[in-house]
Scaffold this active site. Structure first.
Site, PDB file in Angstrom:
ATOM      1  N   TYR A  25      13.949  14.176   4.270  1.00 30.76           N
ATOM      2  CA  TYR A  25      14.637  14.625   5.483  1.00 30.76           C
ATOM      3  C   TYR A  25      13.703  14.548   6.689  1.00 30.76           C
ATOM      4  O   TYR A  25      14.091  14.096   7.771  1.00 30.76           O
ATOM      5  CB  TYR A  25      15.143  16.049   5.314  1.00 30.76           C
ATOM      6  CG  TYR A  25      15.835  16.574   6.549  1.00 30.76           C
ATOM      7  CD1 TYR A  25      17.135  16.191   6.858  1.00 30.76           C
ATOM      8  CD2 TYR A  25      15.178  17.442   7.428  1.00 30.76           C
ATOM      9  CE1 TYR A  25      17.766  16.658   8.004  1.00 30.76           C
ATOM     10  CE2 TYR A  25      15.806  17.909   8.571  1.00 30.76           C
ATOM     11  CZ  TYR A  25      17.099  17.515   8.852  1.00 30.76           C
ATOM     12  OH  TYR A  25      17.714  17.972   9.991  1.00 30.76           O
ATOM     13  N   SER A 107      14.929  24.945  16.983  1.00 30.20           N
ATOM     14  CA  SER A 107      16.162  24.188  16.789  1.00 30.20           C
ATOM     15  C   SER A 107      17.353  25.118  16.599  1.00 30.20           C
ATOM     16  O   SER A 107      17.221  26.211  16.029  1.00 30.20           O
ATOM     17  CB  SER A 107      16.021  23.278  15.561  1.00 30.20           C
ATOM     18  OG  SER A 107      17.255  22.699  15.205  1.00 30.20           O
ATOM     19  N   GLN A 128      16.483  24.881  21.666  1.00 24.96           N
ATOM     20  CA  GLN A 128      17.235  23.625  21.688  1.00 24.96           C
ATOM     21  C   GLN A 128      18.683  23.887  21.315  1.00 24.96           C
ATOM     22  O   GLN A 128      18.966  24.605  20.346  1.00 24.96           O
ATOM     23  CB  GLN A 128      16.613  22.626  20.716  1.00 24.96           C
ATOM     24  CG  GLN A 128      17.360  21.318  20.571  1.00 24.96           C
ATOM     25  CD  GLN A 128      18.286  21.319  19.370  1.00 24.96           C
ATOM     26  OE1 GLN A 128      18.100  22.087  18.440  1.00 24.96           O
ATOM     27  NE2 GLN A 128      19.298  20.475  19.403  1.00 24.96           N
ATOM     28  N   TYR A 130      22.545  22.428  20.439  1.00 29.58           N
ATOM     29  CA  TYR A 130      23.557  21.429  20.109  1.00 29.58           C
ATOM     30  C   TYR A 130      24.904  21.979  20.557  1.00 29.58           C
ATOM     31  O   TYR A 130      25.141  23.189  20.506  1.00 29.58           O
ATOM     32  CB  TYR A 130      23.610  21.176  18.603  1.00 29.58           C
ATOM     33  CG  TYR A 130      22.508  20.312  18.050  1.00 29.58           C
ATOM     34  CD1 TYR A 130      22.325  19.020  18.498  1.00 29.58           C
ATOM     35  CD2 TYR A 130      21.664  20.786  17.048  1.00 29.58           C
ATOM     36  CE1 TYR A 130      21.319  18.206  17.968  1.00 29.58           C
ATOM     37  CE2 TYR A 130      20.661  19.987  16.513  1.00 29.58           C
ATOM     38  CZ  TYR A 130      20.502  18.704  16.981  1.00 29.58           C
ATOM     39  OH  TYR A 130      19.512  17.908  16.456  1.00 29.58           O
ATOM     40  N   THR A 156      20.338  18.851  23.502  1.00 33.63           N
ATOM     41  CA  THR A 156      20.299  17.575  22.790  1.00 33.63           C
ATOM     42  C   THR A 156      21.679  16.922  22.816  1.00 33.63           C
ATOM     43  O   THR A 156      22.667  17.527  22.404  1.00 33.63           O
ATOM     44  CB  THR A 156      19.838  17.774  21.336  1.00 33.63           C
ATOM     45  OG1 THR A 156      18.515  18.318  21.336  1.00 33.63           O
ATOM     46  CG2 THR A 156      19.824  16.449  20.582  1.00 33.63           C
ATOM     47  N   ARG A 165      22.068   8.445   7.330  1.00 33.85           N
ATOM     48  CA  ARG A 165      20.715   8.652   6.804  1.00 33.85           C
ATOM     49  C   ARG A 165      20.740   8.472   5.292  1.00 33.85           C
ATOM     50  O   ARG A 165      21.011   9.402   4.535  1.00 33.85           O
ATOM     51  CB  ARG A 165      20.212  10.037   7.218  1.00 33.85           C
ATOM     52  CG  ARG A 165      20.205  10.208   8.738  1.00 33.85           C
ATOM     53  CD  ARG A 165      19.892  11.624   9.176  1.00 33.85           C
ATOM     54  NE  ARG A 165      20.080  11.770  10.619  1.00 33.85           N
ATOM     55  CZ  ARG A 165      19.985  12.927  11.272  1.00 33.85           C
ATOM     56  NH1 ARG A 165      19.688  14.037  10.608  1.00 33.85           N
ATOM     57  NH2 ARG A 165      20.192  12.979  12.579  1.00 33.85           N
ATOM     58  N   LYS A 255      17.902  16.109  26.228  1.00 34.67           N
ATOM     59  CA  LYS A 255      17.139  15.340  25.234  1.00 34.67           C
ATOM     60  C   LYS A 255      18.039  14.281  24.590  1.00 34.67           C
ATOM     61  O   LYS A 255      19.140  14.587  24.147  1.00 34.67           O
ATOM     62  CB  LYS A 255      16.585  16.268  24.154  1.00 34.67           C
ATOM     63  CG  LYS A 255      15.714  15.586  23.106  1.00 34.67           C
ATOM     64  CD  LYS A 255      15.144  16.617  22.147  1.00 34.67           C
ATOM     65  CE  LYS A 255      14.216  15.990  21.127  1.00 34.67           C
ATOM     66  NZ  LYS A 255      14.932  15.145  20.148  1.00 34.67           N
ATOM     67  N   HIS A 279      15.886  10.122  18.969  1.00 34.26           N
ATOM     68  CA  HIS A 279      16.010  11.094  17.881  1.00 34.26           C
ATOM     69  C   HIS A 279      15.110  10.718  16.702  1.00 34.26           C
ATOM     70  O   HIS A 279      15.464  10.914  15.538  1.00 34.26           O
ATOM     71  CB  HIS A 279      17.460  11.225  17.421  1.00 34.26           C
ATOM     72  CG  HIS A 279      17.846  12.616  17.010  1.00 34.26           C
ATOM     73  ND1 HIS A 279      18.497  13.497  17.842  1.00 34.26           N
ATOM     74  CD2 HIS A 279      17.660  13.297  15.851  1.00 34.26           C
ATOM     75  CE1 HIS A 279      18.709  14.633  17.223  1.00 34.26           C
ATOM     76  NE2 HIS A 279      18.191  14.547  16.008  1.00 34.26           N
ATOM     77  N   ARG A 282      16.559   8.547  13.945  1.00 32.07           N
ATOM     78  CA  ARG A 282      17.450   9.185  12.979  1.00 32.07           C
ATOM     79  C   ARG A 282      18.928   9.067  13.345  1.00 32.07           C
ATOM     80  O   ARG A 282      19.780   9.586  12.635  1.00 32.07           O
ATOM     81  CB  ARG A 282      17.082  10.665  12.842  1.00 32.07           C
ATOM     82  CG  ARG A 282      15.679  10.875  12.301  1.00 32.07           C
ATOM     83  CD  ARG A 282      15.217  12.305  12.480  1.00 32.07           C
ATOM     84  NE  ARG A 282      16.017  13.257  11.757  1.00 32.07           N
ATOM     85  CZ  ARG A 282      15.915  13.511  10.447  1.00 32.07           C
ATOM     86  NH1 ARG A 282      15.027  12.828   9.717  1.00 32.07           N
ATOM     87  NH2 ARG A 282      16.666  14.408   9.862  1.00 32.07           N
TER      88      ARG A 282
END
Length: 383
Positions: A25, A107, A128, A130, A156, A165, A255, A279, A282
């Protein structure tokens, strides 16, 4: 065991200490991981100009950003699930950053909640964000960050959907698991007794602390990952930045900017800074390396807002290269995650000292005495 001397050494220690799904990860990227490799290779291809017989007896590594003094132009980037790399990992990393006089950015999908990290440090940390579909939940999360004293909000924007992924699927971290998958994953976890003792048994609860109350019935990382996939908002536009701006009275950094036009839009809507970022390779594979996207974006908006970057930073030399190409500071993600997994708070502290020493050497041998004045004159012109 020999003390790691570089970020790559910390990577190897993390590989040995973590169960495969958590190492992959941290370490992996999207699709064929072309952009992940490109970030590092592009940085390696940049040549510094060696200069001699310059008085480098006094070097200034410190800089200022959003009213905060940084011991060097490095920020610990938001990294998800860090509490599964070491015992209550986000608290350990935040303490190491504070000791180094550097910002730590927590995060949204951290294991340790905002309040737990706040209680572990003496100075406020960045947060951060989302964008989740439920705006009431988002407003409450922003309020929690404000109550914790977070001075900077990092918004972000490059994850409206999750990149493909493959490593996470192969390791069993995401996707539906067969019984055989569960057995393989369980055996791999059992083969890491130190991690089992310190993190799995000693580091509970293993929930995404900031969003755990929104999914009380979730069990394990797969349930959380599916919830995130369902609730990250693919409808987000520039208008939604205005919604965030109305609720946050401090600096906001957007970001995930790779395009000049998006950078101009960020300046137009009133962002205080941007992070030139893919990112860490990713999300959309095949896009430019962050360091290649940086100069045209600096040219476009560098006088209107602070331009930061992440992606491919593996040494203090890389920090100087990014500064020479116009970044006000860099963010590091994998570097501190490797060190956290490999050595906890002490590992992160040691890795940051290494970055500082490498930056000092790079400055001294290029004749740069103040990192804030670094420019393209430090670089060899490409032929």
């Amino acid at each position: 065991m020999t003390q790691p001397a570089s970020v790559s050494d910390w990577r190897e220690r993390a590989r040995r200490r973590l169960p495969r799904m958590f190492f992959d990860y941290i370490d992996g990227g999207a699709y064929a991981e072309t952009t992940l490799r490109r970030n590092v290779e592009a940085m390696e291809d940049i040549a510094l100009r060696q200069r001699v017989l310059t008085d480098i007896s006094k070097l200034k590594l410190s800089t200022e950003l959003f009213g905060q003094k940084l011991a060097m132009p490095v920020i610990l980037a938001p990294v998800g699930m860090a509490g599964l790399y070491a015992h209550r990992g986000e608290t350990q990393a935040a303490r190491a950053a504070e000791a180094a006089a550097l910002p730590f950015c927590l995060s949204t999908v951290s294991i340790c909640a905002l309040e737990e990290v706040r209680d572990a440090v003496t100075k406020p940390f960045w947060f951060q964000l989302y964008m989740i579909r439920d705006r009431g939940f988002m407003a409450a999360l922003i309020d929690r960050a404000k109550e914790c004293g977070s001075p900077v909000l990092v918004f972000t924007v490059d994850l409206p959907v999750t990149g493909a992924r493959y490593r996470d699927v192969r390791s069993g971290l995401s996707g539906q698991l067969t019984l055989a998958d569960k057995l393989r994953r369980g055996l791999n976890v059992l083969s890491h007794p130190r991690w089992m003792r310190e993190v799995f048994l000693g580091g509970r609860p293993h929930t995404f602390g900031n969003i755990a109350h929104a999914m009380p019935n979730a069990k394990g990382t797969n349930d959380f990952a599916m919830w995130i996939g369902r609730n990250f908002d693919p409808t987000v536009t520039w208008k939604d930045f205005e919604w965030v701006r109305e609720r946050w009275n401090g600096p906001i950094v957007i970001k995930g900017i790779l395009d000049r036009e998006d950078a101009r839009m960020a300046a137009e809507v009133g962002a205080d800074g941007i992070v030139v970022s893919n990112h860490g390779g990713r999300q959309l594979d095949g896009v430019p390396a962050s360091i290649h996207a940086l100069p045209p974006i600096v040219d476009a908006v560098g006088e209107r807002l602070d331009v930061l970057m992440d992606g491919g930073i593996r040494s203090g030399l890389d920090v100087l290269k990014a500064m020479a190409l116009g970044a006000k500071s860099v963010l590091i993600g994998r570097a501190w995650a490797y060190a956290l997994a490999g050595g906890g708070e002490a590992g992160v502290h040691s890795m940051l000292k290494t970055l500082q020493s490498e930056l000092e050497v790079a400055m001294a041998l290029t004749g740069c005495t103040d990192v804030a004045t670094a420019g393209k004159s430090l670089l060899v012109e490409p032929h």
